[in-house]
Design a protein around this motif. Sequence first.
Motif, short mmCIF file in Angstrom:
data_model
loop_
_atom_site.label_atom_id
_atom_site.label_comp_id
_atom_site.label_asym_id
_atom_site.label_seq_id
_atom_site.Cartn_x
_atom_site.Cartn_y
_atom_site.Cartn_z
N LEU A 37 6.40 0.59 0.20
CA LEU A 37 5.51 -0.45 -0.29
C LEU A 37 4.15 0.01 0.39
CD1 LEU A 37 7.47 -3.81 -0.10
CD2 LEU A 37 6.79 -2.33 -2.20
N GLU A 38 3.92 0.19 1.78
CA GLU A 38 2.69 0.46 2.07
C GLU A 38 2.11 1.57 1.44
OE1 GLU A 38 -0.60 -0.06 4.69
OE2 GLU A 38 1.36 -1.48 4.32
N GLY A 39 2.87 2.69 1.06
CA GLY A 39 2.49 3.72 0.67
C GLY A 39 1.74 3.34 -1.03
N LEU A 40 2.55 2.63 -1.90
CA LEU A 40 2.31 2.37 -3.22
C LEU A 40 0.79 1.40 -2.98
CD1 LEU A 40 5.58 1.57 -4.64
CD2 LEU A 40 4.35 3.48 -4.72
N LYS A 41 0.82 0.66 -1.89
CA LYS A 41 -0.28 -0.14 -1.67
C LYS A 41 -1.51 0.75 -1.52
CE LYS A 41 -2.41 -3.82 1.39
NZ LYS A 41 -2.09 -4.53 2.53
N GLY A 42 -1.34 1.77 -0.87
CA GLY A 42 -2.40 2.76 -0.72
C GLY A 42 -2.95 3.31 -1.94
N THR A 43 -1.92 3.85 -2.72
CA THR A 43 -2.21 4.37 -4.06
C THR A 43 -2.83 3.51 -5.02
OG1 THR A 43 0.07 5.65 -3.99
CG2 THR A 43 -0.56 5.31 -6.03
N ASP A 44 -2.46 2.21 -4.99
CA ASP A 44 -3.36 1.33 -5.97
C ASP A 44 -4.67 1.25 -5.29
OD1 ASP A 44 -1.04 0.83 -7.40
OD2 ASP A 44 -0.66 -1.18 -6.25
N VAL A 90 2.70 -1.44 -6.87
CA VAL A 90 3.31 -2.45 -5.77
C VAL A 90 4.12 -3.32 -7.05
CG1 VAL A 90 3.36 -4.16 -4.27
CG2 VAL A 90 1.94 -2.09 -3.96
N GLU A 91 3.47 -3.87 -7.75
CA GLU A 91 3.99 -4.91 -8.75
C GLU A 91 5.12 -4.19 -9.66
OE1 GLU A 91 3.80 -8.09 -8.63
OE2 GLU A 91 2.78 -8.09 -6.91
N SER A 92 4.89 -2.79 -10.07
CA SER A 92 5.64 -2.29 -10.86
C SER A 92 7.03 -2.03 -10.09
CB SER A 92 5.33 -0.85 -11.27
OG SER A 92 4.12 -1.02 -12.11
N PHE A 93 6.92 -1.44 -8.85
CA PHE A 93 8.19 -1.26 -7.81
C PHE A 93 8.99 -2.64 -7.91
CE2 PHE A 93 10.25 -1.01 -3.69
CZ PHE A 93 11.02 0.28 -3.97
#
Length: 446
Positions: A276-283, A240-243
Amino acid sequence: MQADNSSFHTSLRVIPRDQHNVSRKEISPNALRVLYRLRDSGFGAFLVGGAVRDILVGGHPKDFDVATDATPEQVKGLFRNCRLIGRRFRLAHVVYGREIIEVATFRANIDDGSGDRETDTGGRLVRDNVYGSIEDDAVRRDFTANALYYAVEDFSVRDYVGGFEDVQNRLMRLIGDPETRYREDPVRMLRAVRLAAKLGFEIEAATAAPIPHLAPLLADAAPARLFEECLKLFLSGHAVESFLGLERFGLLSALLPESAAALKSNRSGALRRMVLEGLKGTDARVANDEPVSPAFLFALLLWPAYCRDLMGLQAQGVHTAEAQRRAADRVTLHQLSTIALPRRFSLPMQEIWLLQSRFQQRQRKRVFRLLSHPRFRAAFDFLSLRMAASDEHAADVEFWREAQQHPGELLAHQEAHAHLDDEEGGEDRAPRKRRRRRRGAPTASE
């Protein structure tokens, strides 16, 4: 243009053991073996770079790099379990089972003719094997936070470029002139964003300033290298922070041009919410040591581009199924010119997209066929993720969640209700007109 940091002022600061938290307990035993054998053989040897930086900020590094005044050939002579690799940077890898300790010889910025250095016409280094002193080595590293050396002889940290203070102040600062360093290696812009996201650092003002107008230089970077950098950006637990960092510094349009354009034109912001929700799940998965597929990651990152292409093709009158296939192929092909996405990831990525329209089907045979599809689980997770963009998928998500648990019972219940509805309607019941829904077409909200 070759970077010349020879005029960069260095001043050695030795931070004694009682003033820092780098402990041998946090260092791999194999890295310590390498350090001690080099030292006992008369060479200078230091733990360097990310491991020192990460320990200083309370992290637990997994990779350990060593810097030494021994040449690669001398290192190989000391370790039977050593292999020499690399053309651009000649390195020694000392192998202990699955762990590799990377050993690099101190490098210098100025070639006195005794080394091996080559740049291309754009100023990018294609070979850099000019050896020098530890001071030379510190100056040619990218960020000050990565130029800290831990010495096993007295357990001190040695700082030549102000990196210790920058780590304490949580700043990412380039060594030397930022624009020159970025032109030398454009991927450093991505590294600045990634490390700032990982460490919770700010990118120092002068280091950040040139990035937006130099972002197009990433087009000259090797697509295979950009693929590896993307995995580091998004699969290291700080996606998320990278994006957000890529967006902030104008790098997203250089790395994922069609998705960036689609996100910009999506006025509702629904697609961005989904990403962003998907990247949050990835994290979250990374934090829980759960696997994350690059295919799913790129399905998420390129979904905005796919949606935009698909709607464009349908607006031209292309049949839905054909539009889906063409949009998937077109987005993949265009992205390959920037990032070398291997087929083992691009093909399942496309399958995840193309399966989305099949979730609207309720016929018994098609339900069981989809449940047995090898990509079903990933496609269903992706469907669930689309709820972040639009809640109109709620009924599909609920149906398929139940179908996975009790497929036979669910379908029998559904058919029984359909039969009762027919009986209650009788002959007096007027036939219902069903509006055909375009299968697979992203909604306006997406």
